[in-house]
Design an enzyme around this catalytic site. Structure first.
Site, mmCIF file in Angstrom:
data_model
loop_
_atom_site.group_PDB
_atom_site.id
_atom_site.type_symbol
_atom_site.label_atom_id
_atom_site.label_comp_id
_atom_site.label_asym_id
_atom_site.label_seq_id
_atom_site.Cartn_x
_atom_site.Cartn_y
_atom_site.Cartn_z
ATOM 1 N N ALA A 43 -23.699 -10.385 -37.650
ATOM 2 C CA ALA A 43 -23.141 -11.002 -36.453
ATOM 3 C C ALA A 43 -23.777 -10.495 -35.171
ATOM 4 C CB ALA A 43 -21.628 -10.750 -36.412
ATOM 5 N N ASN B 20 -18.633 -4.290 -40.516
ATOM 6 C CA ASN B 20 -19.994 -4.122 -41.003
ATOM 7 C C ASN B 20 -20.981 -4.106 -39.841
ATOM 8 O OD1 ASN B 20 -19.851 -4.012 -43.985
ATOM 9 N ND2 ASN B 20 -18.875 -5.994 -43.732
ATOM 10 N N HIS C 254 -18.943 -8.764 -29.665
ATOM 11 C CA HIS C 254 -19.626 -7.508 -29.961
ATOM 12 C C HIS C 254 -20.286 -7.023 -28.680
ATOM 13 C CE1 HIS C 254 -19.232 -8.394 -34.295
ATOM 14 N NE2 HIS C 254 -19.465 -9.643 -33.908
#
Length: 258
Positions: A117, A181, A210
């Site tokens: 991602a 992850n 993120h």
């Protein structure tokens, strides 16, 4: 027709299969005994690792869990089968990480850790050698993604952001094995000892966000990615499956299979 393997057949695996023309690949999915999902016509299932290895897939994609990485991937690499790992947090176990690396080196089978991602990992790898480098990774998701965790802690993020965790990448990988992850992907790129991880449930965020902030003698950097969540699993970004598809396509091209 190329034979490809999957470990698990959930949201991510379905997205991977749908990204390839049905007549171009035959998929073999390793699943738990008793699992009965609806399957596309070009997907068959096995319940034993030996059966997956016997199918001789050109590549296997793990899209199940850190436990699945430990249980199955070493043997796949030993058998010379290239493997793409989605559950990068499994590398928080140094013994397993060494086992995987050794198996890949000894057999020559590629072990691929996709960006998942995230973006900006090339920058993090570049500054990893600098002793003063410091990286903060923050996972910021809507409260719906952390509903169970908030309930367990007796917290509500209905109006204001709530911090659920701050600590090391290894702690994050163990505490949230299915959800962070990306944090360990940052740690592998920049160096585990340089990274601090934060987890925030934020009602004001519109997607799975993120945030990566970097300071070093090479300069400062800030990356912010706002990923649309998977429609069927709000804890997973759509980009995760897209990253695995890109990694698989690249590997097949290198192997001359695609």
């Amino acid at each position: 027709m190329v034979t490809l393997g999957l470990i698990g057949f959930g949201t991510i695996s379905r997205a991977i299969v749908s990204a390839f023309p049905p007549d171009s690949c035959r998929w073999v999915a390793l699943m738990r005994e008793g699992a009965r999902p609806a399957l596309p016509a070009n997907v068959s299932t096995v319940t034993q690792l030996d059966a997956l290895i016997s199918a001789r897939p050109s590549t296997v994609v793990e899209a199940a869990s850190q436990e699945a990485v430990a249980a199955y991937v070493p043997a796949l690499l030993d058998a010379g089968i290239p493997t793409i790992i989605a559950s990068i947090g499994a590398f928080s176990d140094p013994i397993l990480a060494a086992r995987l690396t050794d198996a890949s080196r000894n057999s020559g089978a590629r072990l691929v850790l996709p960006s998942g991602a995230l973006g900006g990992l090339d920058y993090l790898r570049a500054i990893a050698a600098l002793p003063d480098a410091r990286v903060r990774y923050t996972s910021r998701k809507p409260p719906a993604a952390w509903k169970a965790e908030l309930a367990t802690l007796g917290l509500s993020a209905e109006h204001d952001a709530v911090s659920l965790f701050e600590g090391t990448p290894a702690q994050a990988a163990k505490l949230y094995p299915k959800n962070l992850n990306a944090a360990f992907a940052v740690a592998l790129a920049a160096g585990i000892d340089k990274v601090t991880v934060s987890v925030v449930a934020d009602p004001k965020t519109t997607g799975n966000t993120h945030e990566i902030e970097v300071e070093s003698t090479a300069g400062t950097a800030s990356f912010r990615l706002v990923n649309a969540p998977s429609p069927s699993n709000p804890k997973t970004s759509m980009l995760t499956a897209l990253s695995l598809v890109a990694a698989l396509s690249e590997l097949l091209d290198r192997e001359g299979c695609h």
